[in-house]
Scaffold this motif. Structure first.
Motif, PDB file in Angstrom:
ATOM      1  N   SER A 175       1.692  39.878  77.469  1.00 31.09           N
ATOM      2  CA  SER A 175       1.621  41.332  77.282  1.00 31.09           C
ATOM      3  C   SER A 175       0.793  41.623  76.017  1.00 31.09           C
ATOM      4  O   SER A 175       0.691  40.774  75.133  1.00 31.09           O
ATOM      5  CB  SER A 175       3.019  41.937  77.165  1.00 31.09           C
ATOM      6  OG  SER A 175       3.733  41.328  76.123  1.00 31.09           O
ATOM      7  N   GLN A 176       0.211  42.784  75.969  1.00 24.85           N
ATOM      8  CA  GLN A 176      -0.665  43.159  74.847  1.00 24.85           C
ATOM      9  C   GLN A 176      -0.073  44.348  74.094  1.00 24.85           C
ATOM     10  O   GLN A 176       0.436  45.274  74.718  1.00 24.85           O
ATOM     11  CB  GLN A 176      -2.045  43.593  75.369  1.00 24.85           C
ATOM     12  CG  GLN A 176      -2.856  42.494  76.023  1.00 24.85           C
ATOM     13  CD  GLN A 176      -3.627  41.647  75.021  1.00 24.85           C
ATOM     14  OE1 GLN A 176      -3.790  42.057  73.879  1.00 24.85           O
ATOM     15  NE2 GLN A 176      -4.075  40.474  75.445  1.00 24.85           N
ATOM     16  N   GLN A 232      -1.117  47.156  71.012  1.00 21.95           N
ATOM     17  CA  GLN A 232      -2.176  47.654  70.131  1.00 21.95           C
ATOM     18  C   GLN A 232      -1.544  48.025  68.782  1.00 21.95           C
ATOM     19  O   GLN A 232      -0.606  48.821  68.737  1.00 21.95           O
ATOM     20  CB  GLN A 232      -2.862  48.867  70.773  1.00 21.95           C
ATOM     21  CG  GLN A 232      -4.133  49.300  70.082  1.00 21.95           C
ATOM     22  CD  GLN A 232      -5.185  48.177  70.019  1.00 21.95           C
ATOM     23  OE1 GLN A 232      -5.471  47.531  71.013  1.00 21.95           O
ATOM     24  NE2 GLN A 232      -5.735  47.948  68.822  1.00 21.95           N
ATOM     25  N   ASP A 257      -5.529  39.379  67.219  1.00 20.09           N
ATOM     26  CA  ASP A 257      -6.980  39.498  67.167  1.00 20.09           C
ATOM     27  C   ASP A 257      -7.283  40.449  66.008  1.00 20.09           C
ATOM     28  O   ASP A 257      -7.023  41.652  66.104  1.00 20.09           O
ATOM     29  CB  ASP A 257      -7.492  40.052  68.502  1.00 20.09           C
ATOM     30  CG  ASP A 257      -9.006  40.121  68.564  1.00 20.09           C
ATOM     31  OD1 ASP A 257      -9.633  40.320  67.499  1.00 20.09           O
ATOM     32  OD2 ASP A 257      -9.558  39.972  69.673  1.00 20.09           O
ATOM     33  N   SER A 279      -5.273  43.781  67.968  1.00 19.53           N
ATOM     34  CA  SER A 279      -4.374  43.692  69.125  1.00 19.53           C
ATOM     35  C   SER A 279      -3.534  42.422  69.036  1.00 19.53           C
ATOM     36  O   SER A 279      -3.977  41.402  68.509  1.00 19.53           O
ATOM     37  CB  SER A 279      -5.175  43.718  70.427  1.00 19.53           C
ATOM     38  OG  SER A 279      -5.962  42.568  70.513  1.00 19.53           O
ATOM     39  N   GLU A 294      -1.301  39.719  71.223  1.00 22.15           N
ATOM     40  CA  GLU A 294      -0.939  39.199  72.544  1.00 22.15           C
ATOM     41  C   GLU A 294       0.381  38.455  72.413  1.00 22.15           C
ATOM     42  O   GLU A 294       0.525  37.577  71.566  1.00 22.15           O
ATOM     43  CB  GLU A 294      -2.021  38.252  73.066  1.00 22.15           C
ATOM     44  CG  GLU A 294      -1.752  37.797  74.485  1.00 22.15           C
ATOM     45  CD  GLU A 294      -2.773  36.779  74.963  1.00 22.15           C
ATOM     46  OE1 GLU A 294      -3.689  37.165  75.695  1.00 22.15           O
ATOM     47  OE2 GLU A 294      -2.650  35.595  74.576  1.00 22.15           O
TER      48      GLU A 294
END
Lengths: 156, 188
Positions: B52-53, B55, B107, B112, B114
Motif C-alpha cells: 500500500s502507498q 503520501q 521515496d 511517498s 510504501e
C-alpha cells in the motif's frame, strides 16, 4: 479433558513458533563466522578474493520474491550491497529474512558484462533510484560480482 | 503337517490398502504443495505480500537522523511492530524493516511511503518446507521411504484386480497412457 487440550493448542503452537523463530536459520554447510571479511573490503579489490571461499555478514535488505533464490546483503559502506545467489531450490531464503543479520560463506563469482548488458543493468539501477540515464555515457562493459554460498546463517 | 500356503493375491491387496491409508497424509501434502510450487512464476507460494502507498507531507528528510526518520515512518502505520533494522538503498530511498516482517520504503523525492506487509501462508508454508526438504535431515530419509511406498503402490496396483477389469487386459491401455504421456513431453 479433550476440550481443554483443544483450547490449549493455539497457545502451544504459538510458543513453539516463538522458540523456533529465536534460533538461527541455517542453510547448507556451517558458516565460518570467525573469518568475516567486510563487504566494502571485498568490493574494493574483488579480483583478489575469487580463488578462496570468503565469509561476509550484513543485514538482508532484499530477497527473491518468487523462488527465494537470492538475497541482497547490505555492506558496511553506505549504498553498497552484495547479492548472494544459489541455484533454484538449493536453498530457499524466506522473505521474512529482510532486516535480519545474515552470515554467508562461499565463493565470490565474477561476471564480465558486455556493453549492452552493462547499459541494461545501469538503466535498471537508474530507474530504481529515480534518476535519468543516458546509455551513451556508458562506453565499456563492466564486471558484476556476486557470492555463491555453500553455507548461510540468518540470525534474528 | 501341511504348510499353510501364502495367498499372494490377498497379501498384495492388504498391503496395498494399508500402505495406501498410510500415504494419504503425505500424498495430500506433496500434491497440494506441488501445485503451489509449480506456479512459482505467478505467485509466492510461501508468503502473501500486501502493498500500500501513503503520501506524506513534504519535508527535508535528509535533515533527520536515521533514528528520527524511522520513528516518523513507523508512526504512519497503525499497529506497526518495532524496528528491526534500517537501510539506505540509495540517497533517495530509505527502508525500515519491522519485527513482524513488514517493511517501509520512503521515496525521499516523491515523499511517498510504501508499506509492504508480508505474512506466511498458513499451512501452505509448512507444506512447502516439507516438500522442498527444508526441515530436518531425517525428513529426507522419511521422504525416500515414502517414495519407495509410492513405487510399491504403483506396482502392486497391477495385481489388485483379476478378470476383465485387470490391467493385463483392455485396461492396460490406461497404464500405457500414463507412461506415454510423460514420455511424450520428454520427446516433444
Amino acid at each position: 479433558m479433550l476440550p481443554r487440550m483443544i483450547k490449549a493448542l493455539p497457545l502451544a503452537v504459538l510458543l513453539t513458533g516463538l522458540s523456533v523463530q529465536a534460533e538461527p536459520l541455517n542453510f547448507g554447510s556451517p558458516v565460518d563466522a570467525t573469518k568475516v571479511t567486510p563487504i566494502s573490503t571485498l568490493m574494493a579489490t574483488p579480483d583478489n578474493y575469487l580463488q578462496a571461499p570468503v565469509t561476509i555478514e550484513g543485514t538482508v535488505v532484499a530477497v527473491c520474491q518468487k523462488r527465494g533464490c537470492w538475497m541482497s546483503i547490505a555492506s558496511d559502506k553506505r549504498f553498497q550491497n552484495l547479492k548472494i545467489k544459489v541455484k533454484d531450490g538449493d536453498m530457499v531464503f524466506p522473505m521474512s529474512a529482510k532486516g535480519s543479520k545474515a552470515i554467508a560463506t562461499g565463493m565470490l563469482q565474477k561476471h564480465e558484462l558486455d556493453l549492452e548488458a552493462t547499459r541494461k543493468m545501469m538503466a535498471y539501477q537508474a530507474k530504481e533510484q529515480g534518476e535519468s540515464f543516458d546509455p551513451a555515457t556508458i562506453t565499456e562493459g563492466m564486471n558484476y560480482y556476486q557470492l555463491v554460498p555453500v553455507g548461510v546463517s540468518i540470525l534474528d | 503337517m501341511t504348510k499353510a500356503r501364502v495367498n499372494w493375491f490377498r497379501l498384495n491387496r492388504s498391503l496395498h490398502r494399508d500402505i495406501g491409508y498410510f500415504c494419504i497424509g503425505m500424498t495430500l501434502i506433496f500434491a497440494i504443495s506441488g501445485i503451489a510450487v509449480n506456479h512459482n512464476d505467478d505467485w509466492n507460494p510461501d508468503y502473501s505480500v500486501e502493498l500500500s502507498q501513503l503520501q506524506l507531507a513534504p519535508r527535508d528528510w535528509l535533515a533527520l537522523s536515521d533514528r528520527e526518520l524511522s520513528q516518523i515512518l513507523v508512526e504512519q502505520v497503525p499497529d506497526a511492530a518495532g524496528v528491526k533494522a534500517t537501510h539506505w538503498s540509495h540517497p533517495g530511498e530509505f527502508k525500515v524493516f519491522l519485527q513482524d516482517a513488514s517493511n517501509l520504503t520512503l521515496d525521499l523525492t516523491r515523499h511517498s511511503l510504501e508499506v509492504e506487509k508480508i505474512s506466511k501462508r498458513p499451512l501452505l508454508n509448512e507444506f512447502n518446507r516439507l516438500h522442498l526438504n527444508e526441515t530436518h535431515k531425517a525428513w529426507v530419509i522419511f521422504s525416500d521411504l515414502y517414495a519407495g511406498m509410492l513405487i510399491f503402490l504403483a506396482i502392486s496396483a497391477l495385481f489388485m484386480v483379476k478378470g476383465r477389469h485387470s490391467p493385463w487386459r483392455k485396461r492396460g491401455l490406461l497404464v500405457l497412457a500414463g507412461i506415454a504421456l510423460p514420455a511424450g513431453f520428454i520427446l516433444w
